[in-house]
Design a protein around this motif. Structure first.
Motif, short mmCIF file in Angstrom:
data_model
loop_
_atom_site.label_atom_id
_atom_site.label_comp_id
_atom_site.label_asym_id
_atom_site.label_seq_id
_atom_site.Cartn_x
_atom_site.Cartn_y
_atom_site.Cartn_z
N ALA A 21 0.85 -1.19 0.00
CA ALA A 21 0.00 0.00 0.00
C ALA A 21 0.88 1.23 0.00
CB ALA A 21 -0.91 0.01 1.21
N GLY A 22 0.38 2.31 -0.59
CA GLY A 22 1.12 3.56 -0.60
C GLY A 22 0.55 4.54 -1.62
N PHE A 23 1.11 5.74 -1.64
CA PHE A 23 0.66 6.76 -2.58
C PHE A 23 1.34 6.59 -3.93
CE2 PHE A 23 -0.48 8.97 1.36
CZ PHE A 23 -1.75 9.41 1.03
N LEU A 24 0.56 6.73 -4.98
CA LEU A 24 1.05 6.75 -6.36
C LEU A 24 0.34 7.89 -7.08
CD1 LEU A 24 0.82 2.96 -7.30
CD2 LEU A 24 2.89 4.24 -6.85
N TYR A 25 0.81 8.23 -8.24
CA TYR A 25 0.13 9.22 -9.07
C TYR A 25 -0.62 8.49 -10.18
CZ TYR A 25 2.51 12.97 -6.71
OH TYR A 25 2.94 13.85 -5.75
N LYS A 26 -1.90 8.81 -10.31
CA LYS A 26 -2.76 8.19 -11.32
C LYS A 26 -3.15 9.25 -12.34
CE LYS A 26 -7.27 6.07 -11.83
NZ LYS A 26 -7.74 7.09 -12.77
N LYS A 27 -3.01 8.91 -13.60
CA LYS A 27 -3.39 9.84 -14.65
C LYS A 27 -4.91 9.84 -14.80
CE LYS A 27 -2.17 11.16 -19.33
NZ LYS A 27 -1.36 10.86 -20.48
N GLY A 28 -5.49 11.03 -14.82
CA GLY A 28 -6.94 11.17 -14.93
C GLY A 28 -7.46 10.74 -16.28
N GLY A 29 -8.72 10.37 -16.32
CA GLY A 29 -9.35 9.92 -17.56
C GLY A 29 -9.71 11.07 -18.49
N ARG A 30 -10.51 12.00 -17.98
CA ARG A 30 -10.95 13.13 -18.81
C ARG A 30 -9.89 14.20 -18.93
NH1 ARG A 30 -16.41 14.45 -16.01
NH2 ARG A 30 -16.34 12.42 -15.04
N HIS A 31 -9.20 14.44 -17.81
CA HIS A 31 -8.13 15.44 -17.81
C HIS A 31 -6.80 14.71 -17.69
CE1 HIS A 31 -11.34 18.29 -17.21
NE2 HIS A 31 -11.76 17.58 -16.17
N PRO A 79 9.55 8.24 -10.57
CA PRO A 79 10.57 7.44 -11.24
C PRO A 79 10.10 6.02 -11.57
CG PRO A 79 11.08 7.66 -8.93
CD PRO A 79 9.88 8.53 -9.19
N TRP A 80 8.93 5.63 -11.12
CA TRP A 80 8.39 4.30 -11.42
C TRP A 80 7.07 4.44 -12.15
CZ3 TRP A 80 11.44 0.25 -10.49
CH2 TRP A 80 12.48 0.42 -9.59
N TRP A 81 6.83 3.54 -13.07
CA TRP A 81 5.54 3.54 -13.74
C TRP A 81 5.07 2.12 -13.91
CZ3 TRP A 81 5.56 1.18 -18.56
CH2 TRP A 81 6.78 1.09 -19.21
N LEU A 82 3.78 1.98 -14.01
CA LEU A 82 3.12 0.68 -14.15
C LEU A 82 2.42 0.67 -15.48
CD1 LEU A 82 3.06 -1.17 -11.56
CD2 LEU A 82 0.63 -0.74 -11.53
N SER A 83 2.57 -0.37 -16.24
CA SER A 83 1.90 -0.47 -17.52
C SER A 83 1.26 -1.84 -17.64
CB SER A 83 2.92 -0.27 -18.64
OG SER A 83 2.32 -0.46 -19.90
N GLN A 84 -0.01 -1.86 -18.02
CA GLN A 84 -0.69 -3.13 -18.19
C GLN A 84 -0.92 -3.35 -19.66
OE1 GLN A 84 -4.10 -3.71 -15.76
NE2 GLN A 84 -4.63 -5.63 -16.68
N GLY A 85 -0.56 -4.51 -20.14
CA GLY A 85 -0.70 -4.81 -21.56
C GLY A 85 -1.47 -6.09 -21.77
#
Length: 90
Positions: A21-31, A79-85
């Motif tokens: 668990a922890g804080f991450l940055y999530k890219k918004g859908g509309r913005h 510095p970290w990113w998550l990508s689902q493919g």
């Protein structure tokens, strides 16, 4: 397996230990802005909340085929990113 919103909310906030668990940055859908969200990983479900004290997750991601990679700080907010493919389908 059938899951409904109530059972998922209970699973996300139950007292059992979380995998991470922890804080991450999530890219918004509309913005296209990034928003700081509290994430909880339980098994292959990644729940996100407005903050750490929230009791109901606004969403979740089922984690399959995930790539976690180190990215240059200059190109990203984190510095970290998550990508689902998904595998190519014929």
């Amino acid at each position: 397996m059938k899951l409904n919103e109530r059972s998922l909310a209970f699973y996300a906030t139950c007292d059992a230990p979380v995998d991470n668990a922890g804080f991450l940055y999530k890219k918004g859908g509309r913005h296209a802005a990034y928003h700081r969200r509290w994430f909880v990983l339980r098994g292959n479900m990644l729940f996100y909340f407005e903050d750490a004290a929230s009791r109901e997750p606004p969403g979740l991601m089922v984690v399959l085929l995930v790539v976690v990679a180190f990215w240059l700080q200059a190109l990203s907010l984190s510095p970290w990113w998550l990508s689902q493919g998904f595998p190519d389908t014929p």
